[in-house]
Scaffold this active site. Structure first.
Site, mmCIF file in Angstrom:
data_model
loop_
_atom_site.group_PDB
_atom_site.id
_atom_site.type_symbol
_atom_site.label_atom_id
_atom_site.label_comp_id
_atom_site.label_asym_id
_atom_site.label_seq_id
_atom_site.Cartn_x
_atom_site.Cartn_y
_atom_site.Cartn_z
ATOM 1 N N GLU A 1 4.047 -4.829 7.518
ATOM 2 C CA GLU A 1 3.111 -3.855 8.112
ATOM 3 C C GLU A 1 3.393 -3.594 9.581
ATOM 4 O O GLU A 1 3.247 -2.480 10.078
ATOM 5 C CB GLU A 1 1.658 -4.340 7.952
ATOM 6 N N ALA B 1 0.842 -1.201 0.000
ATOM 7 C CA ALA B 1 0.000 0.000 0.000
ATOM 8 C C ALA B 1 0.877 1.252 0.000
ATOM 9 O O ALA B 1 1.987 1.231 0.547
ATOM 10 C CB ALA B 1 -0.895 -0.007 1.221
ATOM 11 N N GLY C 1 0.808 -5.192 1.153
ATOM 12 C CA GLY C 1 -0.325 -5.374 0.254
ATOM 13 C C GLY C 1 0.084 -6.031 -1.062
ATOM 14 O O GLY C 1 -0.717 -6.720 -1.700
ATOM 15 N N GLU D 1 -0.014 -9.549 -0.367
ATOM 16 C CA GLU D 1 -1.420 -9.961 -0.170
ATOM 17 C C GLU D 1 -2.116 -10.148 -1.523
ATOM 18 O O GLU D 1 -2.925 -11.054 -1.696
ATOM 19 C CB GLU D 1 -2.153 -8.930 0.693
HETATM 20 C C1 LIG Z 1 10.465 -1.456 -1.007
HETATM 21 C C2 LIG Z 1 11.731 -1.256 -0.242
HETATM 22 C C3 LIG Z 1 12.302 -2.592 0.214
HETATM 23 C C4 LIG Z 1 12.753 -0.580 -1.199
HETATM 24 O O1 LIG Z 1 13.919 -0.278 -0.505
HETATM 25 P P1 LIG Z 1 15.074 0.602 -1.203
HETATM 26 O O2 LIG Z 1 15.394 0.033 -2.522
HETATM 27 O O3 LIG Z 1 16.142 0.723 -0.177
HETATM 28 O O4 LIG Z 1 14.435 2.003 -1.506
HETATM 29 P P2 LIG Z 1 13.742 3.054 -0.525
HETATM 30 O O5 LIG Z 1 14.584 4.260 -0.486
HETATM 31 O O6 LIG Z 1 13.358 2.432 0.765
HETATM 32 O O7 LIG Z 1 12.392 3.364 -1.310
HETATM 33 C C5 LIG Z 1 12.394 4.096 -2.511
HETATM 34 C C6 LIG Z 1 11.309 5.131 -2.436
HETATM 35 O O8 LIG Z 1 10.047 4.462 -2.390
HETATM 36 C C7 LIG Z 1 9.296 4.924 -1.292
HETATM 37 N N1 LIG Z 1 8.459 3.822 -0.797
HETATM 38 C C8 LIG Z 1 8.854 2.593 -0.491
HETATM 39 N N2 LIG Z 1 7.820 1.835 -0.117
HETATM 40 C C9 LIG Z 1 6.734 2.628 -0.202
HETATM 41 C C10 LIG Z 1 5.338 2.413 0.042
HETATM 42 N N3 LIG Z 1 4.854 1.225 0.432
HETATM 43 N N4 LIG Z 1 4.522 3.456 -0.129
HETATM 44 C C11 LIG Z 1 4.990 4.652 -0.538
HETATM 45 N N5 LIG Z 1 6.289 4.921 -0.801
HETATM 46 C C12 LIG Z 1 7.132 3.904 -0.633
HETATM 47 C C13 LIG Z 1 10.334 5.363 -0.268
HETATM 48 O O9 LIG Z 1 9.795 6.269 0.642
HETATM 49 C C14 LIG Z 1 11.396 5.992 -1.184
HETATM 50 O O10 LIG Z 1 10.976 7.274 -1.547
HETATM 51 P P3 LIG Z 1 11.592 8.574 -0.826
HETATM 52 O O11 LIG Z 1 11.068 8.568 0.578
HETATM 53 O O12 LIG Z 1 11.033 9.706 -1.620
HETATM 54 O O13 LIG Z 1 13.074 8.433 -0.868
HETATM 55 C C15 LIG Z 1 11.515 -0.350 0.992
HETATM 56 O O14 LIG Z 1 11.184 0.941 0.566
HETATM 57 C C16 LIG Z 1 10.426 -0.818 1.907
HETATM 58 O O15 LIG Z 1 10.655 -1.670 2.740
HETATM 59 N N6 LIG Z 1 9.240 -0.216 1.785
HETATM 60 C C17 LIG Z 1 8.151 -0.375 2.744
HETATM 61 C C18 LIG Z 1 7.296 -1.536 2.412
HETATM 62 C C19 LIG Z 1 6.125 -1.633 3.366
HETATM 63 O O16 LIG Z 1 6.204 -1.355 4.558
HETATM 64 N N7 LIG Z 1 4.984 -2.071 2.834
HETATM 65 C C20 LIG Z 1 3.781 -2.272 3.565
HETATM 66 C C21 LIG Z 1 2.843 -1.129 3.375
HETATM 67 S S1 LIG Z 1 1.271 -1.346 4.227
HETATM 68 C C22 LIG Z 1 0.481 -2.460 3.203
HETATM 69 O O17 LIG Z 1 0.996 -2.785 2.232
HETATM 70 C C23 LIG Z 1 -0.855 -3.074 3.329
HETATM 71 C C24 LIG Z 1 -1.714 -3.151 4.404
HETATM 72 O O18 LIG Z 1 -2.193 -4.212 4.642
HETATM 73 C C25 LIG Z 1 -2.084 -1.967 5.140
HETATM 74 C C26 LIG Z 1 -3.252 -2.238 5.999
HETATM 75 C C27 LIG Z 1 -4.355 -1.351 5.735
HETATM 76 C C28 LIG Z 1 -3.966 0.038 5.827
HETATM 77 C C29 LIG Z 1 -5.072 0.913 6.380
HETATM 78 C C30 LIG Z 1 -5.060 2.253 5.737
HETATM 79 C C31 LIG Z 1 -5.176 3.364 6.694
HETATM 80 C C32 LIG Z 1 -3.849 3.883 7.043
HETATM 81 C C33 LIG Z 1 -3.870 4.823 8.189
HETATM 82 C C34 LIG Z 1 -2.526 4.872 8.836
HETATM 83 C C35 LIG Z 1 -2.512 5.736 10.068
HETATM 84 C C36 LIG Z 1 -1.554 6.817 9.913
HETATM 85 C C37 LIG Z 1 -2.283 8.049 9.592
HETATM 86 O O19 LIG Z 1 -3.209 8.390 10.328
HETATM 87 O O20 LIG Z 1 -1.860 8.710 8.665
#
Ligand SMILES: CC(C)(COP(=O)(O)OP(=O)(O)OC[C@H]1O[C@@H](n2cnc3c(N)ncnc32)[C@H](O)[C@@H]1OP(=O)(O)O)[C@@H](O)C(=O)NCCC(=O)NCCSC(=O)CC(=O)CCCCCCCCCCCCC(=O)O
Ligand SMILES: NC(=O)C1=CN([C@@H]2O[C@H](COP(=O)(O)OP(=O)(O)OC[C@H]3O[C@@H](n4cnc5c(N)ncnc54)[C@H](O)[C@@H]3O)[C@@H](O)[C@H]2O)C=CC1
Length: 725
Positions: free
Chosen positions: A123, A60, A100, A103
């Site tokens: 997550e 996500a 996600g 997923e």
């Molecule tokens: C993918 C990586 C392994 C890549 O690593 P690397 O190559 O070292 O590059 P990075 O520099 O880390 O990343 C490059 C660039 O991309 C941006 N970025 C990375 N991942 C994401 C992302 N998921 N979304 C947006 N942007 C992303 C990163 O910031 C960099 O950009 P820059 O900052 O401009 O430099 C590594 O990046 C990594 O591990 N990423 C994270 C992966 C992750 O955590 N994924 C899980 C996401 S949650 C999900 O997927 C699903 C769910 O199930 C969520 C549940 C439901 C959600 C409910 C929604 C409501 C949310 C409310 C939240 C409460 C907070 C609020 O109130 O606001």
């Protein structure tokens, strides 16, 4: 976006949202449209989902979370839509399939991965749980123990491990997309029921209940106030105990708890802060975008004590050939033995063992007492005693011996980088690289630019941090830099609280309950009380250079506590001597026990100095320690020592054990509310007017007067002129 294309019988849906194909609302909508199109087209017999540019999806879009239209809830129904398709859907996983993204792949009927791909449900690390039914599908596919491990730790696993776990059906070395299309063609017409994870029973364990009970204890122990791991556990337990639909309902309930806890926001702040600090900028205008690093083909470490040993280990692990130097053979042999022990332990943890590290090869790691062997190195890290005269002597020598252009780094924890650089003929090549103990474990590398440090030197130090798998944070030069400078008032308050009536174990308990791994006194016993004592002697605050007649509890007109000095005079240096703020089972022991001797020593001390003992509650302990640390943070920002609050947060999370789920000290201040922080500091400062650390910083006052703006806007309230650099 997601691109839809139809080949022969297989429709291809390509997720497309650079750089990591995060699942934004637009991507999810396009994915849904693609699925519906494929379903409606009778010539399409199967579907393949992949990601643009060799990455499946990082999950996500975290940036979208703080926008008004939160979209997490949209993903679950799409995963269900994929799974219920009457046409087989194959996921072609390249690069990453995280959160996600994974997923979505779990909704597919088949998963094929490139052997270099990484998968995970991270997550938990951003304060959430896999809320698109991932907590219910994964245990059905790989079993409860493996799923619990992945979901509660958030770790990324390589494709080879995913294959062993049964998470993917196949791994390929070559073209994953072509292999996935071949697989899709092969499975056309085969029954899909057995491939739908929501219909699969949970693989049973003979002792599921006992397993879950023990797992919960482990998860709770590691979490220390971080909610997400335990709630992830509860969601997986629901998968083990309930039918799929009921498990999904439980997953949603638990996700709601996390969403309202505040921890998700803090952890997401930490995630982006860590990335933001890579984009460093110096007051000169030089920055990450304009400066290029120089290659480090060979390095050297001078001084193989506590820090030097860890630094050598870190460099060897990063595969950088190096020379390790000591002052004489006796110290060299001691250092070599210690380094070898560390490297052997590290090698055992790695796949491939000692061969991977290759530390027995003198061409890769050479121990010496001969400075001449540093002639051809590209970078030297000095880690000798914390003594300015010695450091200047070493740097003078280095600037004469090392080749032109070699980077000269100091691991000093507080000393003036400019003064050290003044001993060289190349101050532009001198920089602080402040590692944290143990240096091969701690992720932080505080990088200190001196007045003359060149942009190339900064870029090279940042590149080094990356090579060592550390987080580099560029800061300015002042006594203690950022981390230790903020630590001084925190520790000072802790000691003052003892003078006033508290005990080490009471103060530590409050800060450990807050989430620190170690409270200030346990930490000080671990680091060694003699370290600070030596520094205070050098500063003339204690010891023989203290002018006679100086009041015991005052220095330069300010309150001072001689308690730590008195302990050192008794030989109580902490763990290393078996006694410090606590007592230990033996010298070098690790189990801290409250010490009755110390309690009576404190009573006697209070009597001697006519200090009235009072009861100090937890709130006062927490506020005085944390708010004084935060207050110093505001002063640091105002002086231009750090470019933003996120720098301070990254430093504290990665170097000082600040609980990540609280987002770092400056983020924490923003959640407490700056007016409250200010009011409390004002209150404590009135009671303790001789303690400058409690006097609210002008910048904090300014922000409160400006209406408590959000953390992202703080720096806009500072003018360029306010920088003292
Ligand atoms: C993918 C990586 C392994 C890549 O690593 P690397 O190559 O070292 O590059 P990075 O520099 O880390 O990343 C490059 C660039 O991309 C941006 N970025 C990375 N991942 C994401 C992302 N998921 N979304 C947006 N942007 C992303 C990163 O910031 C960099 O950009 P820059 O900052 O401009 O430099 C590594 O990046 C990594 O591990 N990423 C994270 C992966 C992750 O955590 N994924 C899980 C996401 S949650 C999900 O997927 C699903 C769910 O199930 C969520 C549940 C439901 C959600 C409910 C929604 C409501 C949310 C409310 C939240 C409460 C907070 C609020 O109130 O606001
Ligand atoms: N110990 C800690 O937790 C941290 C220490 N630091 C800093 O790192 C530096 C080193 O600290 P420690 O490793 O704790 O000290 P240490 O006392 O454990 O080791 C210093 C080493 O330097 C060697 N040395 C002294 N003079 C030398 C010379 N002329 N040539 C070669 N080697 C020489 C000594 O023999 C000794 O082995 C200090 O500047 C300290 O402030 C920084 C972060 C944390």
């Amino acid at each position: 976006m997601a691109h839809y294309a139809r080949g022969s019988a297989v429709a291809v849906i390509r997720l497309c949202n650079p750089p990591v194909n995060a699942l934004s609302l637009a991507v999810l909508q396009a994915l849904e449209d693609g699925l519906k199109k494929a379903d409606a087209d009778p010539s399409v017999k199967a579907v393949m989902i992949c990601g643009e540019n060799g990455k499946f999806s990082a999950g996500a879009d975290i940036r979208g979370f703080s926008s008004p239209e939160r979209h997490g809830g949209a993903l679950g129904p799409i995963v269900s839509l994929i799974e219920s398709s009457e046409k087989p859907v194959v996921a072609a996983i390249e690069g990453v399939a995280l959160g996600g993204g994974l997923e979505v792949a779990l909704g597919c009927h088949y998963r094929i991965a490139h052997m270099k791909a990484q998968m995970g449900l991270p997550e938990v690390t951003i304060g959430l749980l896999p809320g698109a039914e991932g907590t219910q599908r994964l245990p059905r596919l790989i079993g409860v123990p493996a799923a619990l491990d992945m979901i509660t730790t958030g770790k990324h696993i390589p494709a080879t491990e995913a294959l062993k776990l049964g998470l993917v059906d196949e791994i390929v070395e070559e073209n994953t997309i072509e292999a996935a299309i071949r697989l899709a063609n092969k499975v056309i017409g085969q029954p899909l029921g057995p491939r739908r994870l929501s219909l699969k029973p949970i693989p049973r364990l003979p002792n599921m209940e006992a397993f879950l009970r023990e797992a919960l204890v482990r998860v709770k122990q590691q979490a220390r106030g971080w909610l997400a791991p335990e709630l992830c556990f509860q969601a997986v337990r629901a998968a083990a105990e309930r039918p799929f639909a009921a498990g999904v309902r439980r997953e949603r309930e638990l996700l709601q708890v996390l969403l309202t806890s505040g921890q998700a926001r803090a952890l997401q702040h930490a995630f982006f802060a860590e990335r933001a600090v890579r984009r460093w900028a110096a007051p000169s205008g030089a920055s990450w975008s304009s400066a290029a690093p120089q290659p480090v083909r060979k390095a050297a470490v001078v001084g193989l004590g506590t820090m030097g040993r860890g630094i050598v280990t870190s460099l060897v692990k990063a595969n950088i050939p190096l020379v390790a130097l000591e002052q004489n053979l006796e110290y060299l042999n001691k250092g070599r033995k210690a380094v070898m022990l560390l490297l052997e332990r590290e090698a055992m943890k790695m796949e491939g063992g000692a061969q991977t590290l290759d530390f027995h090869n003198p061409a890769r790691l050479h121990f010496t007492v001969d400075f001449d062997l540093l002639r051809d190195v590209d970078l030297v890290i000095e880690a000798v005693f914390e003594n300015m005269a010695l450091k200047k002597e070493i740097f003078h020598k280095l600037s004469k011996i090392c080749k032109p252009g070699a980077l000269l780094c100091t691991n000093t924890s507080a000393l003036n980088i400019d003064e050290i650089a003044s001993a060289t003929s190349c101050p532009q090549q001198v920089i602080g690289t402040h590692f944290f103990s143990p240096a091969h474990v701690m992720r932080l590398l505080e990088i200190i630019r001196g007045r003359h440090t060149s942009p190339t030197a900064i870029a090279t130090a940042m590149q080094l941090a990356k090579a060592l798998k550390k987080v580099g944070v560029v800061v300015g030069n002042c006594f203690g830099f950022v981390g230790n400078r903020m630590m001084f008032p925190y520790v000072q308050q802790a000691v003052f609280l003892l003078e006033e009536g508290s005990r080490p174990e009471a103060v530590d308990q409050v800060l450990e309950d807050f989430g620190f791994k170690l409270g200030p006194f346990r930490m000080s016993d671990l680091a060694g009380l003699d370290v600070g004592w030596r520094s205070r002697k050098d500063q003339g605050l204690t010891g023989p250079s203290l002018p006679s007649g100086t009041p015991a509890r005052q220095r330069h007109g300010q309150r001072y506590s001689p308690l730590p000095d008195l302990l050192c005079e008794q030989g109580r240096f902490g763990q290393k001597t078996g006694k410090g703020w606590y007592q230990y089972e033996q010298a070098g022991g690790r189990t801290a026990t409250p010490d009755p001797w110390l309690h009576s020593f404190l009573s006697h001390y209070r009597d001697t100095h006519h200090i009235k003992t009072r009861f100090i509650d937890q709130e006062e302990i927490l506020e005085r320690c944390l708010f004084s640390l935060i207050n110093e943070g505001f002063a640091i920002l105002a002086e231009g020592i750090a470019s933003g609050p996120e720098h301070l947060d990254v430093i504290y999370i990665n170097g000082y054990g600040w609980p990540k789920h609280r987002g770092g000290p400056m983020f924490y201040a923003s959640t407490v509310g700056l007016p409250r922080v200010l009011a409390k500091l004002q209150k404590y400062s009135e009671v303790h007017p001789d303690v400058p650390g409690l006097r609210p910083s002008a910048f904090l006052k300014k922000l409160v007067a400006a209406g408590n703006p959000p953390i992202k806007e703080w720096m806009s309230y500072l003018s360029q002129q306010s920088s003292k650099l």
